[in-house]
Design a protein around this motif. Sequence first.
Motif, PDB file in Angstrom:
ATOM      1  N   ILE A  42      48.300  37.060  32.793  1.00 37.03           N
ATOM      2  CA  ILE A  42      47.190  38.009  32.676  1.00 37.03           C
ATOM      3  C   ILE A  42      47.735  39.393  32.329  1.00 37.03           C
ATOM      4  O   ILE A  42      47.228  40.087  31.459  1.00 37.03           O
ATOM      5  N   GLY A  43      48.798  39.801  33.040  1.00 33.76           N
ATOM      6  CA  GLY A  43      49.430  41.085  32.777  1.00 33.76           C
ATOM      7  C   GLY A  43      48.669  42.251  33.370  1.00 33.76           C
ATOM      8  O   GLY A  43      47.775  42.087  34.198  1.00 33.76           O
ATOM      9  N   GLY A  44      49.037  43.443  32.948  1.00 31.63           N
ATOM     10  CA  GLY A  44      48.394  44.643  33.458  1.00 31.63           C
ATOM     11  C   GLY A  44      48.976  45.096  34.782  1.00 31.63           C
ATOM     12  O   GLY A  44      50.178  44.991  35.023  1.00 31.63           O
ATOM     13  N   ARG A  45      48.114  45.548  35.660  1.00 31.89           N
ATOM     14  CA  ARG A  45      48.523  46.115  36.954  1.00 31.89           C
ATOM     15  C   ARG A  45      48.224  45.103  38.046  1.00 31.89           C
ATOM     16  O   ARG A  45      47.105  44.606  38.164  1.00 31.89           O
ATOM     17  N   VAL A  46      49.225  44.820  38.872  1.00 33.70           N
ATOM     18  CA  VAL A  46      49.135  43.758  39.879  1.00 33.70           C
ATOM     19  C   VAL A  46      49.211  44.359  41.274  1.00 33.70           C
ATOM     20  O   VAL A  46      50.115  45.160  41.576  1.00 33.70           O
ATOM     21  N   LEU A  47      48.287  43.941  42.138  1.00 33.92           N
ATOM     22  CA  LEU A  47      48.356  44.252  43.562  1.00 33.92           C
ATOM     23  C   LEU A  47      48.878  43.032  44.287  1.00 33.92           C
ATOM     24  O   LEU A  47      48.280  41.955  44.203  1.00 33.92           O
ATOM     25  N   ALA A 107      37.788  48.215  41.021  1.00 33.87           N
ATOM     26  CA  ALA A 107      38.330  47.832  39.707  1.00 33.87           C
ATOM     27  C   ALA A 107      39.639  48.545  39.388  1.00 33.87           C
ATOM     28  O   ALA A 107      39.826  49.082  38.294  1.00 33.87           O
ATOM     29  N   SER A 108      40.572  48.527  40.342  1.00 27.46           N
ATOM     30  CA  SER A 108      41.865  49.195  40.167  1.00 27.46           C
ATOM     31  C   SER A 108      42.950  48.294  39.588  1.00 27.46           C
ATOM     32  O   SER A 108      43.949  48.794  39.083  1.00 27.46           O
ATOM     33  N   PHE A 109      42.779  46.952  39.692  1.00 26.08           N
ATOM     34  CA  PHE A 109      43.860  46.035  39.349  1.00 26.08           C
ATOM     35  C   PHE A 109      43.372  44.906  38.439  1.00 26.08           C
ATOM     36  O   PHE A 109      42.242  44.456  38.543  1.00 26.08           O
ATOM     37  N   ASP A 110      44.286  44.457  37.578  1.00 27.93           N
ATOM     38  CA  ASP A 110      44.004  43.315  36.717  1.00 27.93           C
ATOM     39  C   ASP A 110      44.191  41.993  37.456  1.00 27.93           C
ATOM     40  O   ASP A 110      43.568  40.990  37.101  1.00 27.93           O
ATOM     41  N   VAL A 111      45.066  41.991  38.446  1.00 28.08           N
ATOM     42  CA  VAL A 111      45.360  40.789  39.227  1.00 28.08           C
ATOM     43  C   VAL A 111      45.578  41.183  40.683  1.00 28.08           C
ATOM     44  O   VAL A 111      46.209  42.207  40.958  1.00 28.08           O
ATOM     45  N   VAL A 112      45.078  40.377  41.595  1.00 30.49           N
ATOM     46  CA  VAL A 112      45.404  40.497  43.019  1.00 30.49           C
ATOM     47  C   VAL A 112      46.099  39.204  43.428  1.00 30.49           C
ATOM     48  O   VAL A 112      45.539  38.118  43.284  1.00 30.49           O
ATOM     49  N   VAL A 113      47.345  39.330  43.904  1.00 28.18           N
ATOM     50  CA  VAL A 113      48.135  38.185  44.344  1.00 28.18           C
ATOM     51  C   VAL A 113      48.272  38.252  45.860  1.00 28.18           C
ATOM     52  O   VAL A 113      48.643  39.288  46.407  1.00 28.18           O
TER      53      VAL A 113
END
Length: 212
Positions: A42-47, A107-113
């Motif tokens: 997915i990429g982008g910013r990850v939490l 809507a701060s992150f592209d992915v939450v892990v």
Amino acid sequence: MGELDTATITRAYARWAPVYDFVFGAVFEKGRKASIEAAERIGGRVLEVGVGTGISLPDYKRTTKLVGIDISEPMLRKALGRKRDLKLDNVEALSVMDVGHLGFPDASFDVVVAQYVITAVPDPDAALDEFARVLKPGGEIILVNHISAEGGLRRSFELQFAPIARRLGWRPEFEWARLQAWIDRNPNMRVIERRPMPPLGHFSMMRFGKAA
């Protein structure tokens, strides 16, 4: 069945901090790497929620922007040391934070892990609500976690082990139905994938997408 509370979890992970990587590093490796691979597609910013000692941080590409949070300050100190020693400049921040009250805008992150986290929080539904809130439209929540057996010997063992597990900081009885009920209550979320993970399929990787 009793629920976990924040004080119990915090005490448990303070005890785990010195030995966590040694005890759980290899056991959790396959699921950890699978979730990272899924996040980077997915990429982008990850939490990364429940970043712990930061054991997963070096496995991300250096082009992946990361923010990590954890409830345990002793665990997070180890993560900060790892970031410093390995010069992980792609890690934007590592903070002590409660998963039920994330200190980020919508809507701060592209992915939450969240690896091996959702069964170790006091209120899993509140945590999932927060994951969805801080996730951008079109993004994904990626969980790796134990899901309870629906019957048989493993189910009997999980129920017998439950009181000990809570003292160690997690709940062994956590059924897929609980996650499905959360999805059903959130029409902007959908199940993308549910895949068994080693060892012996005891854990699963689950991907939930947020409508674009």
